[in-house]
Design an enzyme around this catalytic site. Structure first.
Site, PDB file in Angstrom:
ATOM      1  CG  ASP A  83       4.524   5.793  -2.216  1.00  0.00           C
ATOM      2  OD1 ASP A  83       4.102   6.960  -2.343  1.00  0.00           O
ATOM      3  OD2 ASP A  83       3.896   4.913  -1.595  1.00  0.00           O
ATOM      4  CD  GLU A  85       1.273   3.814   1.050  1.00  0.00           C
ATOM      5  OE1 GLU A  85       0.370   4.421   1.675  1.00  0.00           O
ATOM      6  OE2 GLU A  85       1.449   3.920  -0.182  1.00  0.00           O
ATOM      7  CG  HIS A 221      -4.050   3.779  -1.465  1.00  0.00           C
ATOM      8  ND1 HIS A 221      -3.636   5.095  -1.453  1.00  0.00           N
ATOM      9  CD2 HIS A 221      -5.254   3.769  -2.069  1.00  0.00           C
ATOM     10  CE1 HIS A 221      -4.570   5.845  -2.022  1.00  0.00           C
ATOM     11  NE2 HIS A 221      -5.550   5.069  -2.411  1.00  0.00           N
ATOM     12  CG  ASP A 226       0.824   4.057  -4.385  1.00  0.00           C
ATOM     13  OD1 ASP A 226      -0.023   3.423  -5.045  1.00  0.00           O
ATOM     14  OD2 ASP A 226       0.548   4.636  -3.311  1.00  0.00           O
TER      15      ASP A 226
END
Length: 257
Positions: A83, A85, A221, A226
């Site tokens: 993942d 961000e 988040h 995540d």
């Protein structure tokens, strides 16, 4: 199935994991469904049968779990759940601020988590969403240094990503600048959810976590939080989709583009 049915199914699976053995259908119905405030008797037994998805092995009048018979991922296979961000939604105009991944192979788990200096200010709404502030990334490495560290963990692995198009949109062009072509097989958990949980109308990570009764998601988040949640829902869906037929994860994936 409705979302509530998926939650009840997961509670059945969780109970079986806690006891570690097959249970008679009637016993399972009374121990789990009655505990949810549902009536005992034939009605509960009929409901139980409707809740037994691909995760469950039925032997005569007893119920167990296929995960006791074969592993995820398969022996000799590697999967990487990842993942990112970012500072926004555009791979061209925004940058990565955090990358995390978990690699699973032969029972071993490797965790990688790095903050990234995006070379641009983090918008306030992104800081509110992720908790990542400009001062947190000021001394962090740039994305190319971080990707260089992460690359060995991607080798020969099937990638598992929630909403894969978003993450790959950021990762692929930056990997290409490092001379690396990302052609790993990719599982998008949204695609798996369409097949495994057709009763869901929403397939975001929060909706999947709710359907699998995960409770409050820690670190939502943030990249590693995540990743951990994506891994949990992917594991459940793997057994729902394979339903007693061991299948390499790569065969349930598409090639990255």
């Amino acid at each position: 199935m409705s979302p509530t049915h998926y939650r009840l199914s997961t509670r059945l699976a969780r109970h079986l994991r806690s006891v570690g053995r097959h249970l008679p259908e009637r016993s399972l119905a009374e121990q789990v469904l009655a505990a949810q405030g549902l009536p005992k008797g034939s009605w509960a037994s009929d409901l139980l049968k409707s809740l037994l998805d691909g995760r469950f092995e039925r032997v005569a009048a007893e119920v167990g779990l296929w995960e006791w018979k074969y592993s995820f991922p398969a022996p000799g296979e590697a999967v990487v759940v990842l993942d990112v961000e970012t500072t926004g939604l555009s791979p061209e105009n925004n940058e990565i601020i955090e990358l995390a991944l978990i690699r699973l192979e032969n029972g071993q788990l490797t965790v990688f988590e790095r903050l990234v200096n995006p070379g641009m200010p983090i918008p306030p709404f992104i800081s509110r969403l992720t908790g990542i502030r400009n001062q947190d990334v000021r001394d962090a490495a740039d994305i190319y240094t971080v990707l260089g560290e992460a690359l060995p963990l991607l080798d020969s692995a099937t990638l598992i990503i929630q909403n894969a198009g978003f993450d790959l949109g950021f990762l692929q062009p930056r990997l290409q600048r490092l001379g690396y072509r990302l052609d790993n097989p990719v599982v998008d958990t949204i695609d798996w959810a369409r097949k495994a949980l057709p009763g869901l109308t929403k397939r975001g990570l929060d909706a999947l976590a709710w359907a699998f009764d995960l409770g409050p998601v820690a670190g939502r988040h943030r990249a590693l939080g995540d990743v951990e949640t994506t891994l949990q829902v992917a594991r459940e869906m793997y057994y729902m989709l394979t339903a007693g037929k061991p299948t390499p994860t790569s065969q349930l994936a598409a090639k990255a583009r």
